[in-house]
Design a protein around this motif. Structure first.
Motif: not given
Ligand code: HEC
Length: 171
Positions: A61, A65-66, A88, A92, A112, A115-116, A119, A126-127, A130, A139, A147
């Protein structure tokens, strides 16, 4: 195709061919693929314990991106979709890169994990865009809990170990 062009008439045909030409030219400018290794000596597994169930969730998941490796879908090669994806991923990774997690300072690691938690609790990751194409990355409630427990536990462990580095809370 021929029928459509006749139907569009001379002027429209020119415009159409012009746009088609631009589209073809765009294809030359392919973004650099995110195709390094997911794991490195600095990855998340070297920073904290990552149980198998958490690892599976992150891989399914989050890593597209990460991390330093995206399983490229075919449309990576179609512009401007490829640019949009690439943008993106760059964003990310700037926020959170699990491949390089262990290069972060203790303070940033704590931030971090926090933040997880945020989020996931807010359902932001995930977005959505996506998940339209990657339904397997959505999830379940059980996965969310796994998680969340993992992120909170690691934040607490670090806070106990390094009380002087705890980042201030927003609220
Ligand atoms: C399709 C791409 C994509 C996927 C898949 C994705 N992310 Fe992200 N994530 C992003 C992008 C783009 C950003 C930065 C911009 C935003 O915050 O929207 C971000 C930002 C974050 C941040 C920082 C947010 C903040 O507080 O600034 C966290 C933490 C995070 N993601 C966790 C996760 C976790 C955990 C997963 C899996 C469960 C996940 N992401 C899956 C694209 C993705």
């Amino acid at each position: 195709m021929k029928n459509i062009l006749q139907f569009l008439g001379q002027q429209k045909k020119k415009i159409f061919l012009g746009l088609l030409g631009v589209f073809v030219i765009l294809q030359v400018f392919r973004p650099e693929a995110n195709d390094g290794s997911v794991y490195s000596s600095n990855d998340i597994t070297n920073a904290v314990g990552v149980p198998p169930d958490v690892k599976t969730i992150l891989e399914t998941s989050c890593f597209d991106c990460h991390s330093n490796h995206t399983n490229n879908p075919g449309y990576w090669h179609i512009q401007p979709i490829g640019w949009w994806l690439s943008d993106h991923i760059t964003e990310a990774k700037k926020e959170l890169n699990f491949t390089e997690f262990n290069t972060y300072t203790v303070r940033r690691k704590m931030k971090k994990f926090r933040e997880i938690t945020e989020q996931i609790e807010e359902g932001e990751m995930p977005l959505d865009s996506y998940l339209w194409i990657h339904s397997e990355a959505k999830l379940s409630n059980t996965q969310k809990k796994t998680l969340l427990d993992w992120a909170k536990m690691n934040e607490q462990i670090l806070e106990k170990k390094y009380p002087d580095s705890v980042p201030p809370r927003k609220h």
